[in-house]
Design an enzyme around this catalytic site. Structure first.
Site, PDB file in Angstrom:
ATOM      1  N   ARG A 123       0.955  -1.191   0.011  1.00 37.25           N
ATOM      2  CA  ARG A 123      -0.105  -0.103  -0.080  1.00 37.25           C
ATOM      3  C   ARG A 123       1.087   1.342   0.050  1.00 37.25           C
ATOM      4  O   ARG A 123       1.441   1.409   0.968  1.00 37.25           O
ATOM      5  CB  ARG A 123      -0.755  -0.181   1.360  1.00 37.25           C
ATOM      6  CG  ARG A 123      -1.650   1.359   1.634  1.00 37.25           C
ATOM      7  CD  ARG A 123      -2.681   1.628   0.454  1.00 37.25           C
ATOM      8  NE  ARG A 123      -3.598   2.769   0.629  1.00 37.25           N
ATOM      9  CZ  ARG A 123      -3.372   3.896   0.384  1.00 37.25           C
ATOM     10  NH1 ARG A 123      -2.421   4.227  -0.440  1.00 37.25           N
ATOM     11  NH2 ARG A 123      -4.399   4.905   0.732  1.00 37.25           N
TER      12      ARG A 123
ATOM     13  N   HIS B 138       2.369   6.965   1.764  1.00 38.25           N
ATOM     14  CA  HIS B 138       1.081   8.011   1.356  1.00 38.25           C
ATOM     15  C   HIS B 138       0.938   8.542   2.894  1.00 38.25           C
ATOM     16  O   HIS B 138       1.374   8.233   4.026  1.00 38.25           O
ATOM     17  CB  HIS B 138      -0.219   7.331   1.180  1.00 38.25           C
ATOM     18  CG  HIS B 138      -0.641   6.490   2.081  1.00 38.25           C
ATOM     19  ND1 HIS B 138      -0.129   5.030   2.338  1.00 38.25           N
ATOM     20  CD2 HIS B 138      -1.931   6.496   2.901  1.00 38.25           C
ATOM     21  CE1 HIS B 138      -0.836   4.575   3.264  1.00 38.25           C
ATOM     22  NE2 HIS B 138      -1.770   5.201   3.745  1.00 38.25           N
TER      23      HIS B 138
ATOM     24  N   HIS C 220      -2.550  11.199   4.947  1.00 39.89           N
ATOM     25  CA  HIS C 220      -3.957  11.684   5.035  1.00 39.89           C
ATOM     26  C   HIS C 220      -4.226  12.376   5.963  1.00 39.89           C
ATOM     27  O   HIS C 220      -3.453  12.580   7.356  1.00 39.89           O
ATOM     28  CB  HIS C 220      -5.109  10.581   4.843  1.00 39.89           C
ATOM     29  CG  HIS C 220      -4.511   9.173   5.617  1.00 39.89           C
ATOM     30  ND1 HIS C 220      -4.509   9.083   6.914  1.00 39.89           N
ATOM     31  CD2 HIS C 220      -4.323   8.113   5.174  1.00 39.89           C
ATOM     32  CE1 HIS C 220      -3.974   7.707   7.275  1.00 39.89           C
ATOM     33  NE2 HIS C 220      -4.044   7.196   6.163  1.00 39.89           N
TER      34      HIS C 220
ATOM     35  N   GLU D  17      -5.263   7.246  11.495  1.00 45.11           N
ATOM     36  CA  GLU D  17      -5.578   5.799  11.136  1.00 45.11           C
ATOM     37  C   GLU D  17      -5.035   4.781  12.192  1.00 45.11           C
ATOM     38  O   GLU D  17      -3.984   4.765  12.894  1.00 45.11           O
ATOM     39  CB  GLU D  17      -4.499   5.559   9.871  1.00 45.11           C
ATOM     40  CG  GLU D  17      -4.742   3.887   9.447  1.00 45.11           C
ATOM     41  CD  GLU D  17      -3.564   3.666   8.343  1.00 45.11           C
ATOM     42  OE1 GLU D  17      -3.704   4.620   7.494  1.00 45.11           O
ATOM     43  OE2 GLU D  17      -2.961   2.878   8.274  1.00 45.11           O
TER      44      GLU D  17
ATOM     45  N   GLU E 125     -10.887   6.062   0.893  1.00 42.78           N
ATOM     46  CA  GLU E 125      -9.534   5.573   0.584  1.00 42.78           C
ATOM     47  C   GLU E 125      -8.980   6.391  -0.539  1.00 42.78           C
ATOM     48  O   GLU E 125      -7.780   6.111  -0.857  1.00 42.78           O
ATOM     49  CB  GLU E 125      -9.889   4.107   0.643  1.00 42.78           C
ATOM     50  CG  GLU E 125      -8.356   3.433   0.480  1.00 42.78           C
ATOM     51  CD  GLU E 125      -7.499   3.476   1.185  1.00 42.78           C
ATOM     52  OE1 GLU E 125      -6.412   2.943   0.986  1.00 42.78           O
ATOM     53  OE2 GLU E 125      -7.823   4.080   2.458  1.00 42.78           O
TER      54      GLU E 125
END
Length: 408
Positions: free
Chosen positions: A116, A119, A121, A125, A190
């Site tokens: 994955r 990244h 955000h 999380e 997502e």
């Protein structure tokens, strides 16, 4: 072929189709009838019998259900599946479950070696490893680093804005991993995370060259679009991936939930993980609940926010009390998401013949619940008797300590 033979062939085909349809109907699980105590009636029109068989208490709710309540259930089986080379992802957000305003969830699968991609955000999380193993890495704003291998029952937490990565590991005969991600905003998507490859693809190469102090030709192979999930090289020893930087992050981003000693009762067990035992998890608290057959997650509510649930195994039903004489019952099984709005009273029963296991998550640094039994036991007993009509001796016998899971 004569007209008579054509008609015979068509009739035979029609008969076969009817027989096939009838066989399919008889093979479908028997759906409960929407009847209870002389009320209701059978269904004359079309129905989804397999789905109805999974929802016995939705189709024929208890007599105590009343009024209009929002939908408090969503199954990941109904979520869109994003398929990629190396894995998949599906999500349950406010778009799928409109009542879920405080939190959102993603169910993701990575094959061994699949990444994955790097990244970050806006949302924090929180994650629970369902099956398999993965390597996770992160770097904070002070250049402090983190890398760890996580397995079944382990957690991780990355604060909003902290860049990180997840890579599936092949171990113990399992090709990669599957995990649950929970974000502290129901509007999370997502598809809107900040991806390394997406940013590089939308930055002029001469700017990249000046930024990194490299020749422009070094960026000739940058992907033209995001990778998201992609096959990567198999990771080496963990020690090699523990980069120095400015040292390790001060609060580890991983935690072994199953290593915690649970609160055990005669009806099951509860493991609570919040910022008191997992300091990095500043915005999400959680509990792993196991309810034995016939057992009950006692009548209670939470004074610290909405509850987002994920069912890991077994079958159960939850009834939620919403004030104003409103109550509604929902059926749940593995892979389902449940939701309880702030302060609403509820209980969860194991309706199957195996252990019911589920996660409770809250947008809060601390876990908190209020037991109905404990509240009554610690309130002046004449006042409780006046409300309930219970015999004084029975009120006196109410336990003053919580029993989060009671036996059947």
């Amino acid at each position: 072929m004569t007209e008579i033979s054509r008609r015979a062939l068509i009739a035979a085909a029609g008969g076969a189709m009817a027989a096939t349809s009838a066989a399919a109907q008889s093979a479908a699980p028997a759906a409960p009838l929407p009847e209870r105590g002389g009320k209701g009636a059978d269904i004359l029109g079309p129905q989804n019998r397999p789905r109805a068989a999974e929802e016995p208490f939705t189709l024929a709710p208890p007599a105590t259900d009343h009024g209009t309540m929002p939908n408090l259930k969503w199954s990941f089986s109904d979520s869109h599946m994003r398929l990629e080379a190396g894995g998949w992802a599906r999500q349950t957000t406010i778009r799928e479950l409109p009542v879920s305003k405080a939190m959102a969830g993603v169910n993701m699968r990575l094959k061994g070696g699949a990444v994955r991609e790097m990244h970050w955000h806006k949302e924090s999380e929180w994650a629970y490893m369902i099956k398999g193993r993965a390597r996770i890495t992160a770097v904070d704003q002070d250049g402090r680093t983190f890398a760890d291998d996580v397995g079944e029952g382990d957690l991780w937490y990355f604060p909003g804005g902290i860049p990180h990565s997840i890579q599936g590991l092949s171990a113990d005969g399992i090709d990669g991993c599957e995990f649950l991600l929970v974000f502290d905003d129901g509007g999370f998507s997502e598809d809107s995370t900040f991806l390394l490859t997406d940013w590089l693809a939308h930055t002029p190469k001469d700017v990249l060259a000046r930024n990194f102090g490299l020749p422009e030709s070094a960026f000739a192979k940058i992907p033209e679009k995001e990778l998201y999930i992609f096959p990567g090289p198999q990771p080496g020893p963990l020690a090699a991936d523990r980069m120095g930087g400015s040292g390790p992050v001060p609060k580890t981003f991983s935690h072994k939930m199953l290593a915690q000693e649970p609160v055990r009762t005669r009806g099951g067990s509860v493991r609570i993980t919040d910022s008191t035992v997992f300091p990095a998890s500043a915005t999400i608290a959680a509990a792993l609940v196991e309810v034995e057959p016939g057992g009950l997650r006692e009548l209670h509510w939470h004074p610290n926010g909405d509850e987002w649930q994920y069912y890991l195994s077994g079958q159960g039903r939850m009834t939620v009390f919403g004030s104003e004489s409103k109550a509604r019952t929902f059926d749940y099984q593995a892979g389902d998401v449940g939701y309880v709005p702030f302060a609403m009273g509820h209980y969860i029963e194991n309706t199957g013949d195996t252990t019911l296991t589920f996660l409770e998550m809250f947008k809060s640094p601390r876990y908190a619940d209020i037991s109905l039994t404990q509240w009554l036991a610690l309130t002046p007993h004449p006042l409780v008797q006046a409300h309930t009509g219970l015999d004084p001796k029975l009120v006196e016998a109410l336990p003053e300590t919580k029993s989060p899971v009671v036996p059947g």
